[in-house]
Design a protein around this motif. Sequence first.
Motif, PDB file in Angstrom:
ATOM      1  N   GLN A 102     -26.647  12.006  -4.903  1.00 60.60           N
ATOM      2  CA  GLN A 102     -26.306  10.592  -5.046  1.00 60.60           C
ATOM      3  C   GLN A 102     -24.825  10.334  -4.804  1.00 60.60           C
ATOM      4  OE1 GLN A 102     -24.378   8.686  -7.390  1.00 60.60           O
ATOM      5  NE2 GLN A 102     -24.926   6.874  -6.208  1.00 60.60           N
ATOM      6  N   GLY A 103     -23.962  11.064  -5.452  1.00 64.18           N
ATOM      7  CA  GLY A 103     -22.526  10.846  -5.298  1.00 64.18           C
ATOM      8  C   GLY A 103     -22.048  11.040  -3.879  1.00 64.18           C
ATOM      9  N   ARG A 104     -22.588  12.046  -3.199  1.00 66.41           N
ATOM     10  CA  ARG A 104     -22.206  12.289  -1.804  1.00 66.41           C
ATOM     11  C   ARG A 104     -22.680  11.162  -0.894  1.00 66.41           C
ATOM     12  NH1 ARG A 104     -23.226  18.372  -2.599  1.00 66.41           N
ATOM     13  NH2 ARG A 104     -25.368  17.688  -2.711  1.00 66.41           N
ATOM     14  N   ILE A 105     -23.882  10.677  -1.143  1.00 74.69           N
ATOM     15  CA  ILE A 105     -24.405   9.586  -0.313  1.00 74.69           C
ATOM     16  C   ILE A 105     -23.532   8.350  -0.471  1.00 74.69           C
ATOM     17  CG2 ILE A 105     -26.331   7.977  -0.013  1.00 74.69           C
ATOM     18  CD1 ILE A 105     -28.183  10.363  -0.858  1.00 74.69           C
ATOM     19  N   GLN A 106     -23.259   7.967  -1.705  1.00 79.17           N
ATOM     20  CA  GLN A 106     -22.467   6.762  -1.943  1.00 79.17           C
ATOM     21  C   GLN A 106     -21.050   6.930  -1.385  1.00 79.17           C
ATOM     22  OE1 GLN A 106     -23.413   4.728  -5.460  1.00 79.17           O
ATOM     23  NE2 GLN A 106     -21.542   3.505  -5.504  1.00 79.17           N
ATOM     24  N   ALA A 107     -20.438   8.092  -1.583  1.00 78.32           N
ATOM     25  CA  ALA A 107     -19.095   8.342  -1.057  1.00 78.32           C
ATOM     26  C   ALA A 107     -19.076   8.281   0.466  1.00 78.32           C
ATOM     27  CB  ALA A 107     -18.582   9.699  -1.539  1.00 78.32           C
ATOM     28  N   ARG A 108     -20.087   8.835   1.098  1.00 76.32           N
ATOM     29  CA  ARG A 108     -20.166   8.833   2.570  1.00 76.32           C
ATOM     30  C   ARG A 108     -20.280   7.406   3.094  1.00 76.32           C
ATOM     31  NH1 ARG A 108     -18.786  10.563   7.451  1.00 76.32           N
ATOM     32  NH2 ARG A 108     -20.465  10.271   8.946  1.00 76.32           N
ATOM     33  N   LEU A 109     -21.096   6.603   2.471  1.00 75.59           N
ATOM     34  CA  LEU A 109     -21.251   5.219   2.934  1.00 75.59           C
ATOM     35  C   LEU A 109     -19.937   4.447   2.802  1.00 75.59           C
ATOM     36  CD1 LEU A 109     -24.804   4.426   1.536  1.00 75.59           C
ATOM     37  CD2 LEU A 109     -24.171   4.929   3.912  1.00 75.59           C
ATOM     38  N   ILE A 110     -19.236   4.652   1.708  1.00 78.70           N
ATOM     39  CA  ILE A 110     -17.933   4.005   1.529  1.00 78.70           C
ATOM     40  C   ILE A 110     -16.959   4.501   2.599  1.00 78.70           C
ATOM     41  CG2 ILE A 110     -15.935   3.832  -0.011  1.00 78.70           C
ATOM     42  CD1 ILE A 110     -18.012   3.977  -2.367  1.00 78.70           C
ATOM     43  N   GLU A 111     -16.951   5.800   2.837  1.00 74.59           N
ATOM     44  CA  GLU A 111     -16.046   6.417   3.812  1.00 74.59           C
ATOM     45  C   GLU A 111     -16.232   5.853   5.220  1.00 74.59           C
ATOM     46  OE1 GLU A 111     -16.265  10.689   5.942  1.00 74.59           O
ATOM     47  OE2 GLU A 111     -16.009  10.780   3.772  1.00 74.59           O
ATOM     48  N   ILE A 112     -17.475   5.585   5.614  1.00 76.88           N
ATOM     49  CA  ILE A 112     -17.727   5.111   6.988  1.00 76.88           C
ATOM     50  C   ILE A 112     -17.689   3.593   7.106  1.00 76.88           C
ATOM     51  CG2 ILE A 112     -19.004   7.189   7.619  1.00 76.88           C
ATOM     52  CD1 ILE A 112     -21.609   5.553   7.365  1.00 76.88           C
ATOM     53  N   GLY A 113     -17.385   2.912   6.004  1.00 80.70           N
ATOM     54  CA  GLY A 113     -17.190   1.467   6.075  1.00 80.70           C
ATOM     55  C   GLY A 113     -18.420   0.619   5.841  1.00 80.70           C
ATOM     56  N   VAL A 114     -19.426   1.152   5.179  1.00 81.05           N
ATOM     57  CA  VAL A 114     -20.590   0.355   4.804  1.00 81.05           C
ATOM     58  C   VAL A 114     -20.237  -0.394   3.521  1.00 81.05           C
ATOM     59  CG1 VAL A 114     -23.004   0.416   4.009  1.00 81.05           C
ATOM     60  CG2 VAL A 114     -22.253   1.901   5.896  1.00 81.05           C
ATOM     61  N   GLU A 115     -20.419  -1.706   3.533  1.00 81.39           N
ATOM     62  CA  GLU A 115     -20.189  -2.509   2.325  1.00 81.39           C
ATOM     63  C   GLU A 115     -21.375  -2.316   1.388  1.00 81.39           C
ATOM     64  OE1 GLU A 115     -19.943  -7.202   1.037  1.00 81.39           O
ATOM     65  OE2 GLU A 115     -19.500  -6.672   3.119  1.00 81.39           O
ATOM     66  N   LEU A 116     -21.105  -2.086   0.106  1.00 81.11           N
ATOM     67  CA  LEU A 116     -22.166  -1.849  -0.868  1.00 81.11           C
ATOM     68  C   LEU A 116     -22.267  -3.011  -1.839  1.00 81.11           C
ATOM     69  CD1 LEU A 116     -21.435   1.896  -1.734  1.00 81.11           C
ATOM     70  CD2 LEU A 116     -22.925   0.980   0.062  1.00 81.11           C
ATOM     71  N   VAL A 117     -23.489  -3.516  -2.018  1.00 84.61           N
ATOM     72  CA  VAL A 117     -23.774  -4.579  -2.981  1.00 84.61           C
ATOM     73  C   VAL A 117     -24.895  -4.064  -3.867  1.00 84.61           C
ATOM     74  CG1 VAL A 117     -24.524  -6.963  -3.314  1.00 84.61           C
ATOM     75  CG2 VAL A 117     -23.099  -6.375  -1.336  1.00 84.61           C
ATOM     76  N   THR A 118     -24.568  -3.749  -5.117  1.00 83.25           N
ATOM     77  CA  THR A 118     -25.557  -3.169  -6.017  1.00 83.25           C
ATOM     78  C   THR A 118     -26.110  -4.225  -6.971  1.00 83.25           C
ATOM     79  OG1 THR A 118     -23.838  -2.519  -7.585  1.00 83.25           O
ATOM     80  CG2 THR A 118     -24.470  -0.893  -5.926  1.00 83.25           C
ATOM     81  N   ALA A 119     -27.227  -3.900  -7.596  1.00 76.34           N
ATOM     82  CA  ALA A 119     -27.886  -4.754  -8.597  1.00 76.34           C
ATOM     83  C   ALA A 119     -28.199  -6.143  -8.062  1.00 76.34           C
ATOM     84  CB  ALA A 119     -27.044  -4.840  -9.871  1.00 76.34           C
ATOM     85  N   HIS A 120     -28.644  -6.209  -6.805  1.00 83.89           N
ATOM     86  CA  HIS A 120     -29.041  -7.472  -6.183  1.00 83.89           C
ATOM     87  C   HIS A 120     -30.384  -7.298  -5.485  1.00 83.89           C
ATOM     88  CE1 HIS A 120     -25.034  -8.918  -7.022  1.00 83.89           C
ATOM     89  NE2 HIS A 120     -25.411 -10.118  -6.598  1.00 83.89           N
ATOM     90  N   VAL A 121     -31.178  -8.351  -5.519  1.00 88.45           N
ATOM     91  CA  VAL A 121     -32.505  -8.351  -4.924  1.00 88.45           C
ATOM     92  C   VAL A 121     -32.527  -9.342  -3.768  1.00 88.45           C
ATOM     93  CG1 VAL A 121     -34.948  -8.832  -5.362  1.00 88.45           C
ATOM     94  CG2 VAL A 121     -33.561  -7.746  -7.127  1.00 88.45           C
ATOM     95  N   LEU A 122     -33.072  -8.921  -2.646  1.00 86.80           N
ATOM     96  CA  LEU A 122     -33.223  -9.792  -1.484  1.00 86.80           C
ATOM     97  C   LEU A 122     -34.457 -10.665  -1.687  1.00 86.80           C
ATOM     98  CD1 LEU A 122     -32.448 -10.512   1.504  1.00 86.80           C
ATOM     99  CD2 LEU A 122     -34.072  -8.724   2.170  1.00 86.80           C
ATOM    100  N   SER A 123     -34.289 -11.986  -1.518  1.00 87.85           N
ATOM    101  CA  SER A 123     -35.439 -12.866  -1.714  1.00 87.85           C
ATOM    102  C   SER A 123     -35.811 -13.676  -0.477  1.00 87.85           C
ATOM    103  CB  SER A 123     -35.201 -13.818  -2.887  1.00 87.85           C
ATOM    104  OG  SER A 123     -34.066 -14.629  -2.644  1.00 87.85           O
ATOM    105  N   ALA A 124     -34.863 -13.838   0.482  1.00 92.30           N
ATOM    106  CA  ALA A 124     -35.173 -14.651   1.651  1.00 92.30           C
ATOM    107  C   ALA A 124     -34.254 -14.310   2.816  1.00 92.30           C
ATOM    108  CB  ALA A 124     -35.048 -16.132   1.311  1.00 92.30           C
ATOM    109  N   PHE A 125     -34.741 -14.600   4.025  1.00 95.20           N
ATOM    110  CA  PHE A 125     -33.955 -14.439   5.242  1.00 95.20           C
ATOM    111  C   PHE A 125     -34.403 -15.508   6.221  1.00 95.20           C
ATOM    112  CE2 PHE A 125     -33.530 -12.334   9.505  1.00 95.20           C
ATOM    113  CZ  PHE A 125     -32.153 -12.388   9.573  1.00 95.20           C
ATOM    114  N   ASP A 126     -33.429 -16.236   6.815  1.00 93.41           N
ATOM    115  CA  ASP A 126     -33.790 -17.312   7.744  1.00 93.41           C
ATOM    116  C   ASP A 126     -33.347 -17.045   9.181  1.00 93.41           C
ATOM    117  OD1 ASP A 126     -31.064 -17.800   7.830  1.00 93.41           O
ATOM    118  OD2 ASP A 126     -31.172 -19.732   6.795  1.00 93.41           O
ATOM    119  N   GLY A 127     -32.866 -15.852   9.454  1.00 95.14           N
ATOM    120  CA  GLY A 127     -32.417 -15.524  10.798  1.00 95.14           C
ATOM    121  C   GLY A 127     -30.909 -15.448  10.915  1.00 95.14           C
ATOM    122  N   SER A 128     -30.202 -16.050   9.981  1.00 92.73           N
ATOM    123  CA  SER A 128     -28.737 -15.966   9.991  1.00 92.73           C
ATOM    124  C   SER A 128     -28.155 -15.836   8.583  1.00 92.73           C
ATOM    125  CB  SER A 128     -28.136 -17.188  10.675  1.00 92.73           C
ATOM    126  OG  SER A 128     -28.458 -18.368   9.955  1.00 92.73           O
TER     127      SER A 128
END
Length: 193
Positions: A102-128
């Motif tokens: 877990q720690g390596r995965i999260q650190a790697r994502l931060i290192e390569i510039g992936v923005e992380l948003v935790t404790a959130h649920v996706l409920s809708a998408f309209d194309g933009s």
Amino acid sequence: TAEQVQEFGFEHVCIATGSRWRRSGIGRSSYTPIAGHDHARVFTPDDVMDGMAIEGRVIVYDDDHFYMGGVIAEALRARGNDVVLVTSSDNVSPMCHATLDQGRIQARLIEIGVELVTAHVLSAFDGSQATVACGYSGRERQATCDSIVVVTSRDPVEALYTELAAEPDRLQAAGIATLKRIGDCEAPNIIAS
């Protein structure tokens, strides 16, 4: 094909045709489809792994909590996408605590510039715009994106099993005494299972 299975002459048949990721977004945090899941810019891990072109800013929604959300985010980032990983968990890939990754995965994502948003649920998408809600407060917010990749849960690939099981008389005539489905064709689960 069902005809080929019946021609083999085996008495016992196990169908292990696997599973495919759901596009609907049904998973751990939602038993109903995400509004807009049928939009042409909603993808699955299968689409990413099959090399489908996904352009622009991408939200990877991880409600699976194992390693796949991080893998998909990293793959898209390597292709040049601006990537935001949104997860319903308090941290990325929490099931990987047990594998010490877990720690390596999260650190790697931060290192390569992936923005992380935790404790959130996706409920809708309209194309933009994607609508995400805080898992604690329920407060919703909009997130601009071009595409969504939903990493939620999988459906069994069971067409062959269903076709064979629908004709017990043909199975008996072919000498098939038992027909079973196994693995992800029966119950999709993590690879460790």
